[in-house]
Design an enzyme around this catalytic site. Sequence first.
Site, PDB file in Angstrom:
ATOM      1  CE  LYS A   1     -18.448 -16.430   9.131  1.00  0.00           C
ATOM      2  NZ  LYS A   1     -18.561 -15.272  10.003  1.00  0.00           N
TER       3      LYS A   1
ATOM      4  NE  ARG B   1      -4.214  -1.715   1.898  1.00  0.00           N
ATOM      5  CZ  ARG B   1      -5.073  -2.137   2.814  1.00  0.00           C
ATOM      6  NH1 ARG B   1      -4.798  -2.012   4.099  1.00  0.00           N
ATOM      7  NH2 ARG B   1      -6.207  -2.686   2.445  1.00  0.00           N
TER       8      ARG B   1
ATOM      9  N   GLY C   1      -7.519  -8.290   0.100  1.00  0.00           N
ATOM     10  CA  GLY C   1      -7.527  -9.314   1.141  1.00  0.00           C
ATOM     11  C   GLY C   1      -6.677 -10.534   0.850  1.00  0.00           C
TER      12      GLY C   1
ATOM     13  N   GLY D   1     -12.686  -4.709   1.166  1.00  0.00           N
ATOM     14  CA  GLY D   1     -14.059  -4.304   1.461  1.00  0.00           C
ATOM     15  C   GLY D   1     -14.568  -3.281   0.454  1.00  0.00           C
TER      16      GLY D   1
HETATM   17  P1  AMP Z   1     -12.644 -14.279   3.152  1.00  0.00           P
HETATM   18  O1  AMP Z   1     -12.120 -13.234   4.085  1.00  0.00           O
HETATM   19  O2  AMP Z   1     -14.117 -14.446   3.194  1.00  0.00           O
HETATM   20  O3  AMP Z   1     -12.102 -14.117   1.743  1.00  0.00           O
HETATM   21  O4  AMP Z   1     -12.131 -15.662   3.715  1.00  0.00           O
HETATM   22  C1  AMP Z   1     -10.785 -15.985   3.778  1.00  0.00           C
HETATM   23  C2  AMP Z   1     -10.618 -17.127   4.708  1.00  0.00           C
HETATM   24  O5  AMP Z   1     -11.363 -18.239   4.253  1.00  0.00           O
HETATM   25  C3  AMP Z   1      -9.193 -17.590   4.834  1.00  0.00           C
HETATM   26  O6  AMP Z   1      -8.738 -17.320   6.117  1.00  0.00           O
HETATM   27  C4  AMP Z   1      -9.265 -19.078   4.549  1.00  0.00           C
HETATM   28  O7  AMP Z   1      -8.490 -19.855   5.444  1.00  0.00           O
HETATM   29  C5  AMP Z   1     -10.735 -19.379   4.763  1.00  0.00           C
HETATM   30  N1  AMP Z   1     -11.108 -20.606   4.051  1.00  0.00           N
HETATM   31  C6  AMP Z   1     -10.988 -20.854   2.743  1.00  0.00           C
HETATM   32  N2  AMP Z   1     -11.352 -22.115   2.474  1.00  0.00           N
HETATM   33  C7  AMP Z   1     -11.695 -22.690   3.633  1.00  0.00           C
HETATM   34  C8  AMP Z   1     -12.147 -23.994   4.011  1.00  0.00           C
HETATM   35  N3  AMP Z   1     -12.296 -24.952   3.103  1.00  0.00           N
HETATM   36  N4  AMP Z   1     -12.424 -24.214   5.318  1.00  0.00           N
HETATM   37  C9  AMP Z   1     -12.265 -23.244   6.235  1.00  0.00           C
HETATM   38  N5  AMP Z   1     -11.838 -21.995   5.949  1.00  0.00           N
HETATM   39  C10 AMP Z   1     -11.547 -21.726   4.660  1.00  0.00           C
END
Ligand code: AMP
Length: 394
Positions: A197, A36, A353, A376
């Site tokens: 999620k 950044r 991210g 975000g």
């Molecule tokens: P996000 O911030 O929603 O992009 O989520 C990123 C996070 O999702 C990372 O910390 C990953 O470790 C987690 N993640 C990705 N795949 C999996 C999985 N199969 N089981 C649990 N966590 C996961």
Amino acid sequence: MKIKKMQDLDLKNKRVLVRVDYNVPTKDGRVTDDTRIQASLPTLRHLLAAGARVILMSHLGRPKGQVTPKYSLSPVAKHLGQVLGNPVEFASDCLGPAAASAAQNLPPGGILVLENLRFHPEEEKNDENFAKSLASLGEVFVQDAFGAVHRAHASTSAVTRFLPSGAGFLLQKELQFLEQIREKPAKPYVALVGGAKVSDKIEVLEKLLAKVDTLAIGGAMAYTFLSAMGVPVGKSLVEKDKTDLAKSLLDKAQKKNVTILLPRDHMVVKAIEDEASAKYTDDQAIPEGLIGVDVGPKTVQRLLAPIGSAKTIFWNGPMGIFEVARYSKGTTDVAKLAAEAAGRGTVVVIGGGDSVAAVQAAGLADKITHISTGGGASLEFLEGKDLPGVAALA
Ligand code: AMP
């Protein structure tokens, strides 16, 4: 939305207050990833060439309105000085006498970094008086903190009421790429969405369905979709209260002729800590008791054709628990495919991210068309939301 730009402002010999996003990772008083900071350099160089006196303000971490030494921007100021090859001044508060006298005494071509804005609760409250105090340090305001413009804070919103304001080069570049993929993506358009999620990404998934030809879903999110389709997912992470929503997204995709690609094989383990138990499944179903931690080779293989013919690719969110090296192959393979596509002229935009961290870890960051500095903010922009820090520049 048409916004004012830094180039439209009279900058010559002016004290220019710049909101940057220096919310960078630090460890033991050192900056560990300066992406950044590097991304802010074109704006800084432009200002310095105009003989401006540059006053930089940013947040770092979440100090929640309290002075918190571990979130001091002092190491960032030092790092910036090293990057520029010139010392950078630092004020131990973002307002008050220390900031005012440092700003007043700054010579043309000088740079001053103010202490963390979020040491004051007024910053996140978009407080008018606080913004006025910040504004009193400069004569012109430049907004370049793309990673913060989705928040209506004093340094992104209220400050623009007190000074002539415009967007810096980084903000302009972010908006240009994201607008292109939101409004007029070259087709075929493939979106890759992963991460933890579904609930975090519902709105962006809905919006993407209106634009993309193919939506590939990976990461833990995929298990909620598979579970909605009745595919066994073992003990993988599933948002049980979101399976109906996943089903309705799948129906919408079908109506819009969007191809949804869900993992067709997985790396599974007995427990996340039990790396030695990792193995690939033969197909989409996950045996009882096992946990999906990454996409498998057949899943990656099936991405070759759509990625190969794509003219636009957007990627947000890892395909698995990529922080664990043993479970990172799916994400790294996708990073490689994305970099190869960019090399062929496909517009590849990676939205902030963890997917950015994955591309960097694979050493492929410089191959990608555009890596957003705001996770975000880029998602909210693609969702079609007004970003307050951008609207303030209209
Ligand atoms: P996000 O911030 O929603 O992009 O989520 C990123 C996070 O999702 C990372 O910390 C990953 O470790 C987690 N993640 C990705 N795949 C999996 C999985 N199969 N089981 C649990 N966590 C996961």
